[in-house]
Write a protein that holds these residues in place. Structure first.
Motif, PDB file in Angstrom:
ATOM      1  N   ARG A 116       0.840  -1.202   0.000  1.00 25.12           N
ATOM      2  CA  ARG A 116       0.000   0.000   0.000  1.00 25.12           C
ATOM      3  C   ARG A 116       0.875   1.252   0.000  1.00 25.12           C
ATOM      4  N   GLN A 117       0.449   2.238  -0.787  1.00 26.61           N
ATOM      5  CA  GLN A 117       1.093   3.544  -0.769  1.00 26.61           C
ATOM      6  C   GLN A 117       0.544   4.324   0.422  1.00 26.61           C
ATOM      7  N   LEU A 118       1.444   4.822   1.276  1.00 27.82           N
ATOM      8  CA  LEU A 118       1.023   5.547   2.472  1.00 27.82           C
ATOM      9  C   LEU A 118       1.704   6.907   2.531  1.00 27.82           C
ATOM     10  N   CYS A 119       1.062   7.839   3.235  1.00 31.59           N
ATOM     11  CA  CYS A 119       1.725   9.105   3.535  1.00 31.59           C
ATOM     12  C   CYS A 119       2.721   8.869   4.669  1.00 31.59           C
ATOM     13  N   ALA A 120       3.563   9.837   4.926  1.00 29.42           N
ATOM     14  CA  ALA A 120       4.586   9.685   5.961  1.00 29.42           C
ATOM     15  C   ALA A 120       3.958   9.428   7.328  1.00 29.42           C
ATOM     16  N   TRP A 121       2.843  10.102   7.620  1.00 30.23           N
ATOM     17  CA  TRP A 121       2.225   9.976   8.940  1.00 30.23           C
ATOM     18  C   TRP A 121       1.683   8.562   9.156  1.00 30.23           C
ATOM     19  N   ASP A 122       0.963   8.038   8.183  1.00 28.90           N
ATOM     20  CA  ASP A 122       0.393   6.698   8.344  1.00 28.90           C
ATOM     21  C   ASP A 122       1.475   5.622   8.293  1.00 28.90           C
ATOM     22  N   TYR A 123       2.500   5.816   7.488  1.00 29.18           N
ATOM     23  CA  TYR A 123       3.594   4.839   7.448  1.00 29.18           C
ATOM     24  C   TYR A 123       4.300   4.782   8.795  1.00 29.18           C
ATOM     25  N   HIS A 124       4.606   5.937   9.355  1.00 30.78           N
ATOM     26  CA  HIS A 124       5.281   5.949  10.657  1.00 30.78           C
ATOM     27  C   HIS A 124       4.411   5.292  11.722  1.00 30.78           C
ATOM     28  N   ALA A 125       3.117   5.619  11.721  1.00 26.39           N
ATOM     29  CA  ALA A 125       2.217   5.065  12.739  1.00 26.39           C
ATOM     30  C   ALA A 125       2.102   3.550  12.615  1.00 26.39           C
ATOM     31  N   GLN A 126       2.033   3.038  11.385  1.00 32.46           N
ATOM     32  CA  GLN A 126       1.839   1.599  11.198  1.00 32.46           C
ATOM     33  C   GLN A 126       3.138   0.811  11.321  1.00 32.46           C
ATOM     34  N   THR A 127       4.229   1.354  10.792  1.00 31.81           N
ATOM     35  CA  THR A 127       5.479   0.606  10.745  1.00 31.81           C
ATOM     36  C   THR A 127       6.316   0.793  11.998  1.00 31.81           C
ATOM     37  N   PHE A 128       6.325   1.995  12.540  1.00 35.62           N
ATOM     38  CA  PHE A 128       7.161   2.284  13.696  1.00 35.62           C
ATOM     39  C   PHE A 128       6.357   2.359  14.990  1.00 35.62           C
ATOM     40  N   GLY A 129       5.066   2.026  14.922  1.00 37.64           N
ATOM     41  CA  GLY A 129       4.233   2.004  16.119  1.00 37.64           C
ATOM     42  C   GLY A 129       4.389   0.702  16.881  1.00 37.64           C
ATOM     43  N   LYS A 130       3.518   0.483  17.841  1.00 37.40           N
ATOM     44  CA  LYS A 130       3.614  -0.690  18.721  1.00 37.40           C
ATOM     45  C   LYS A 130       3.553  -2.004  17.956  1.00 37.40           C
ATOM     46  N   ARG A 131       2.810  -2.041  16.856  1.00 34.87           N
ATOM     47  CA  ARG A 131       2.639  -3.286  16.109  1.00 34.87           C
ATOM     48  C   ARG A 131       3.658  -3.448  14.983  1.00 34.87           C
ATOM     49  N   GLY A 132       4.621  -2.562  14.940  1.00 31.37           N
ATOM     50  CA  GLY A 132       5.625  -2.638  13.886  1.00 31.37           C
ATOM     51  C   GLY A 132       6.588  -3.799  14.086  1.00 31.37           C
ATOM     52  N   PRO A 133       7.436  -4.051  13.101  1.00 32.04           N
ATOM     53  CA  PRO A 133       8.362  -5.192  13.152  1.00 32.04           C
ATOM     54  C   PRO A 133       9.581  -4.932  14.038  1.00 32.04           C
ATOM     55  N   TRP A 134       9.328  -4.713  15.335  1.00 28.14           N
ATOM     56  CA  TRP A 134      10.431  -4.473  16.271  1.00 28.14           C
ATOM     57  C   TRP A 134      11.228  -5.761  16.462  1.00 28.14           C
ATOM     58  N   HIS A 135      12.502  -5.597  16.754  1.00 26.08           N
ATOM     59  CA  HIS A 135      13.430  -6.728  16.807  1.00 26.08           C
ATOM     60  C   HIS A 135      14.165  -6.723  18.142  1.00 26.08           C
ATOM     61  N   GLU A 136      14.173  -7.841  18.808  1.00 25.20           N
ATOM     62  CA  GLU A 136      14.925  -7.973  20.051  1.00 25.20           C
ATOM     63  C   GLU A 136      16.169  -8.814  19.788  1.00 25.20           C
ATOM     64  N   GLY A 137      17.308  -8.317  20.219  1.00 22.10           N
ATOM     65  CA  GLY A 137      18.561  -9.006  19.955  1.00 22.10           C
ATOM     66  C   GLY A 137      19.154  -8.575  18.624  1.00 22.10           C
ATOM     67  N   VAL A 138      20.352  -9.031  18.351  1.00 27.56           N
ATOM     68  CA  VAL A 138      21.057  -8.611  17.147  1.00 27.56           C
ATOM     69  C   VAL A 138      20.399  -9.211  15.899  1.00 27.56           C
ATOM     70  N   TYR A 139      20.640  -8.579  14.767  1.00 26.69           N
ATOM     71  CA  TYR A 139      20.104  -9.041  13.492  1.00 26.69           C
ATOM     72  C   TYR A 139      21.029 -10.082  12.874  1.00 26.69           C
ATOM     73  N   GLU A 140      20.423 -11.125  12.335  1.00 24.96           N
ATOM     74  CA  GLU A 140      21.175 -12.016  11.459  1.00 24.96           C
ATOM     75  C   GLU A 140      21.045 -11.478  10.035  1.00 24.96           C
ATOM     76  N   GLU A 141      21.943 -11.889   9.168  1.00 27.91           N
ATOM     77  CA  GLU A 141      21.933 -11.355   7.809  1.00 27.91           C
ATOM     78  C   GLU A 141      20.601 -11.622   7.113  1.00 27.91           C
ATOM     79  N   ARG A 142      19.970 -12.765   7.373  1.00 27.92           N
ATOM     80  CA  ARG A 142      18.692 -13.076   6.727  1.00 27.92           C
ATOM     81  C   ARG A 142      17.588 -12.132   7.213  1.00 27.92           C
ATOM     82  N   HIS A 143      17.662 -11.716   8.481  1.00 29.64           N
ATOM     83  CA  HIS A 143      16.685 -10.750   8.994  1.00 29.64           C
ATOM     84  C   HIS A 143      16.917  -9.382   8.372  1.00 29.64           C
ATOM     85  N   PHE A 144      18.169  -9.042   8.195  1.00 30.27           N
ATOM     86  CA  PHE A 144      18.537  -7.703   7.740  1.00 30.27           C
ATOM     87  C   PHE A 144      18.071  -7.447   6.317  1.00 30.27           C
ATOM     88  N   GLU A 145      17.904  -8.493   5.548  1.00 29.31           N
ATOM     89  CA  GLU A 145      17.506  -8.347   4.147  1.00 29.31           C
ATOM     90  C   GLU A 145      16.037  -7.957   3.982  1.00 29.31           C
TER      91      GLU A 145
END
Length: 208
Positions: A116-145
């Protein structure tokens, strides 16, 4: 009379002027009513030139070809425009689309999430909000891709979410970016982090 409507997108970076335009035929006697319908007073971004000036141009039959490129030199009353519009006219025009969430105009492909094409406000809210893809611990290369990718992160919008940008990395090889990101994350293993690919490189965000 023919009015040419030029789309504008209000973004955290400023105003982006759209590539296209829409021509509308307006009866000369109905200009004030058309303005009131098209640019309602409650719209904080609405602005018009002096009605007296418009009526004078209609009265004298003023006419000129529409410019191939709309920039600052194209506007007769440049001093009447808001500063954000004047600045936007000085930048390259963009391909604008409607945000899939709020329907406001945004720049195509700057913020694209889950097909979906989103504006900056909705992208930040959806991707960087509580339900976003937060990561605990270091990244493996497969995660980083598969980390989120967008044009940029906007600190004021992050602040509203209680999120911090703790590292910004320029364009470096992915292996080096992965090492730098994991160095930051390893200092506080209990915190949730998110690596983000931007047009300038990478950013590392930390959840509050």
């Amino acid at each position: 009379m023919t009015a040419s409507l030029i789309p504008l997108a209000w973004t955290p970076r400023g105003v982006c002027v759209g590539n296209g335009r829409q021509d509308v035929a307006i009866p000369a006697a109905g200009i004030p009513e058309w303005i009131d319908r098209t640019f309602p007073g409650e719209d904080d971004h609405a602005f018009i030139a002096s009605i007296r000036d418009l009526e004078m141009l209609v009265r004298i039959g003023w006419e000129t070809p529409f410019p191939e490129t709309v920039d600052r030199r194209s506007v007769l009353n440049i001093e009447d425009l808001p500063d954000e519009i004047i600045e936007g006219l000085g930048h390259p025009h963009g391909d604008l689309v409607a945000c899939a969430a709020c329907r406001s105009l945004c720049v195509r492909d700057e913020f694209f999430w889950k097909d979906r094409q989103l504006c900056a406000w909705d992208y930040h809210a959806q991707t960087f909000g509580k339900r976003g893809p937060w990561h605990e611990g270091v990244y493996e290369e497969r995660h980083f891709e598969s980390v989120p990718a967008c044009a940029y992160v906007a600190p004021p919008l992050l602040e509203e979410l209680g999120v911090q940008e703790v590292l910004a990395i320029g364009e470096v090889p992915q292996s080096l970016a992965l090492s730098l990101v994991n160095t930051v994350i390893s200092t506080e293993g209990s915190r949730a982090y998110m690596a983000v690919k931007t047009e300038l490189g990478y950013s590392v965000l930390r959840e509050a």
